[in-house]
Design a protein around this motif. Structure first.
Motif, PDB file in Angstrom:
ATOM      1  N   VAL A  40       0.784  -0.915  -0.350  1.00 50.54           N
ATOM      2  CA  VAL A  40      -0.020   0.155  -0.038  1.00 50.54           C
ATOM      3  C   VAL A  40       1.066   1.335   0.172  1.00 50.54           C
ATOM      4  O   VAL A  40       2.340   1.087   1.389  1.00 50.54           O
ATOM      5  CB  VAL A  40      -0.897   0.466   1.294  1.00 50.54           C
ATOM      6  N   VAL A  41       0.654   2.405  -0.770  1.00 49.03           N
ATOM      7  CA  VAL A  41       1.576   3.652  -1.095  1.00 49.03           C
ATOM      8  C   VAL A  41       0.180   4.617  -0.372  1.00 49.03           C
ATOM      9  O   VAL A  41      -0.368   4.698  -0.909  1.00 49.03           O
ATOM     10  CB  VAL A  41       1.954   3.672  -2.203  1.00 49.03           C
ATOM     11  N   GLY A  42       0.861   5.830   0.266  1.00 45.23           N
ATOM     12  CA  GLY A  42       0.058   7.138   0.697  1.00 45.23           C
ATOM     13  C   GLY A  42       0.546   8.426   0.002  1.00 45.23           C
ATOM     14  O   GLY A  42       1.641   8.301  -0.449  1.00 45.23           O
TER      15      GLY A  42
ATOM     16  N   LEU B 107      -4.436  12.447   0.879  1.00 42.81           N
ATOM     17  CA  LEU B 107      -5.131  13.055   0.446  1.00 42.81           C
ATOM     18  C   LEU B 107      -5.760  11.002  -0.223  1.00 42.81           C
ATOM     19  O   LEU B 107      -7.016  11.728  -1.028  1.00 42.81           O
ATOM     20  CB  LEU B 107      -4.196  13.571  -0.684  1.00 42.81           C
ATOM     21  N   GLY B 108      -5.162  10.036   0.211  1.00 36.69           N
ATOM     22  CA  GLY B 108      -5.171   8.716  -0.568  1.00 36.69           C
ATOM     23  C   GLY B 108      -4.125   7.414  -0.736  1.00 36.69           C
ATOM     24  O   GLY B 108      -3.102   7.829  -0.543  1.00 36.69           O
TER      25      GLY B 108
ATOM     26  N   ILE C 290      -9.585  11.612  -6.268  1.00 33.31           N
ATOM     27  CA  ILE C 290     -10.444  12.177  -5.329  1.00 33.31           C
ATOM     28  C   ILE C 290     -10.750  13.165  -5.103  1.00 33.31           C
ATOM     29  O   ILE C 290     -10.787  13.640  -5.833  1.00 33.31           O
ATOM     30  CB  ILE C 290      -8.816  11.430  -4.130  1.00 33.31           C
ATOM     31  N   GLU C 291     -11.748  12.726  -4.001  1.00 28.93           N
ATOM     32  CA  GLU C 291     -12.188  14.231  -3.513  1.00 28.93           C
ATOM     33  C   GLU C 291     -10.912  16.016  -3.114  1.00 28.93           C
ATOM     34  O   GLU C 291     -10.427  15.690  -2.475  1.00 28.93           O
ATOM     35  CB  GLU C 291     -13.329  13.862  -2.533  1.00 28.93           C
TER      36      GLU C 291
ATOM     37  N   ILE D 170       3.639  17.480  -1.577  1.00 30.80           N
ATOM     38  CA  ILE D 170       2.739  15.843  -1.442  1.00 30.80           C
ATOM     39  C   ILE D 170       3.861  15.271  -1.070  1.00 30.80           C
ATOM     40  O   ILE D 170       5.172  15.226  -1.400  1.00 30.80           O
ATOM     41  CB  ILE D 170       2.627  15.934  -2.670  1.00 30.80           C
ATOM     42  N   SER D 171       3.784  13.827  -0.302  1.00 30.80           N
ATOM     43  CA  SER D 171       4.612  12.711   0.181  1.00 30.80           C
ATOM     44  C   SER D 171       4.429  12.121   0.126  1.00 30.80           C
ATOM     45  O   SER D 171       2.850  11.518  -0.270  1.00 30.80           O
ATOM     46  CB  SER D 171       4.757  13.383   1.803  1.00 30.80           C
ATOM     47  N   PHE D 172       5.297  10.963  -1.131  1.00 28.95           N
ATOM     48  CA  PHE D 172       4.749   9.664  -1.100  1.00 28.95           C
ATOM     49  C   PHE D 172       4.910   8.957  -0.675  1.00 28.95           C
ATOM     50  O   PHE D 172       6.767   8.491  -0.153  1.00 28.95           O
ATOM     51  CB  PHE D 172       5.364   8.942  -2.076  1.00 28.95           C
TER      52      PHE D 172
END
Length: 130
Positions: free
Chosen positions: A62-64, A80-81, A99-100, A111-113
């Protein structure tokens, strides 16, 4: 990892070349790469491109994707998702989720992955992408 149109309209700037190298999906949870927010924008889609086939018979990776008001700090971050990459996903497959949009992401944030869950398998887990 690419983010929807924001990266193309000048809203985001990569922090390092890690953004365009394979993220190994068997890696322990943690931050992989990040983009600076340089122009006010909203995130509408998250994506992951599989570069090495995923083998994860026990636990799918799973990546966020997170917005962080302060770069390098998890304080106040907003999820964010997430994307779950199923076992058997072939190289070349593009996974995405609309995504909403959250509230506006402001210049100075990032933005962090992140790796949320590492791939595991009874044999040798595998998988990578960006």
């Amino acid at each position: 990892m690419y983010t929807s149109g924001a990266i193309y309209n000048g809203g985001l700037l990569r922090q390092s070349s890690a953004m365009h190298t394979n993220a190994v999906l068997t890696t322990a949870p943690g931050v992989y790469a990040a983009l600076y927010v340089v122009k006010e924008c909203k995130m509408k889609r998250i994506m992951f491109i599989v570069k090495t086939a995923v083998v994860a018979g026990l636990t799918a990776p799973v990546v966020g994707f997170y917005y962080r008001p302060t770069p390098g700090s998890a304080t106040g971050q907003i999820l964010l998702g997430t994307l779950t990459i199923p076992t058997g996903t072939a190289a070349g497959k593009v996974l995405y989720k609309d995504i909403e949009p959250t509230s506006n992401m402001l210049p100075g944030g990032e933005i962090s992955f992140q790796y949320v869950t590492a791939a595991t398998d009874s044999g040798s887990a595998a998988g990578a992408g960006f």
